[in-house]
Motif scaffolding. Sequence first.
Motif, short mmCIF file in Angstrom:
data_model
loop_
_atom_site.label_atom_id
_atom_site.label_comp_id
_atom_site.label_asym_id
_atom_site.label_seq_id
_atom_site.Cartn_x
_atom_site.Cartn_y
_atom_site.Cartn_z
N GLY A 95 0.84 -1.19 0.00
CA GLY A 95 0.00 0.00 0.00
C GLY A 95 0.87 1.24 0.00
N MET A 96 0.53 2.20 0.83
CA MET A 96 1.29 3.44 0.93
C MET A 96 2.75 3.19 1.28
SD MET A 96 2.47 5.48 3.79
CE MET A 96 1.39 4.99 5.09
N THR B 115 -4.43 10.84 11.50
CA THR B 115 -4.54 12.28 11.27
C THR B 115 -6.02 12.65 11.26
OG1 THR B 115 -4.75 12.17 8.86
CG2 THR B 115 -2.52 12.22 9.75
N GLN C 54 -7.24 13.84 8.66
CA GLN C 54 -7.57 13.69 7.24
C GLN C 54 -8.14 12.29 7.00
OE1 GLN C 54 -7.21 16.50 5.49
NE2 GLN C 54 -6.40 17.40 7.37
N PHE C 55 -8.47 12.03 5.76
CA PHE C 55 -9.04 10.72 5.40
C PHE C 55 -7.97 9.68 5.10
CE2 PHE C 55 -12.35 13.79 4.29
CZ PHE C 55 -13.39 13.30 5.05
N VAL C 56 -6.72 10.09 5.00
CA VAL C 56 -5.63 9.16 4.71
C VAL C 56 -4.63 9.19 5.85
CG1 VAL C 56 -5.87 9.32 2.21
CG2 VAL C 56 -4.37 10.92 3.40
N ALA C 57 -3.86 8.13 5.97
CA ALA C 57 -2.84 8.05 7.02
C ALA C 57 -1.71 9.02 6.72
CB ALA C 57 -2.31 6.63 7.10
N SER C 58 -1.06 9.48 7.77
CA SER C 58 0.09 10.36 7.62
C SER C 58 1.37 9.53 7.61
CB SER C 58 0.15 11.36 8.77
OG SER C 58 1.36 12.08 8.73
N SER C 59 2.26 9.84 6.70
CA SER C 59 3.54 9.13 6.62
C SER C 59 4.69 9.95 7.20
CB SER C 59 3.84 8.76 5.17
OG SER C 59 3.95 9.94 4.38
#
Length: 162
Positions: free
Chosen positions: A25-26, A119, A121-126
């Motif tokens: 994934g990410m 976070t 936000q709707f996505v994970a923070s890297s």
Amino acid sequence: GTQDIGRWGADDIVRAPTTYVLGTGMANSIAAYFAYIAGPAIGKVTAIPRDGLLPVEGLARAKTPDVLLAMAFKPYQHEVIDAVALAVSRGITVVGISDSPASPILTGASHRFVVPMVTTQFVASSVALMSLLETIIAFVIAAALPEAVNDIDLLQQRRAQA
């Protein structure tokens, strides 16, 4: 502290015949970035999975004293869990990075890191993950042979001339 990161991480990774960096994934592109940066310093870093292979297939030649740096975040992908279990069964040093101390990939890991990914936000923070990996890379370069720094300098010079 960061000295502990350097003490184990740099030594294990620099001594390893091959360091496999696993992320899906990410984390897949982040694994590739780690290999891209660390590879010129020590020359034996491989990001997996690649070329459509499963992570366990990317570990086909892995053996002691290789290192697997594995990243997994909720929801934990069974492909990463299986690859970590395979590595542990072969005596490979596992560096586990996850978002929870209860992560299934940390159970058999020799070295464990937990980084925040949540976070608003709707996505994970890297951000925390990248900071940790860049710290590990810095210690790897510092622990590598002096020629490694020269090799990196030459690579940067070639890139600037291209």
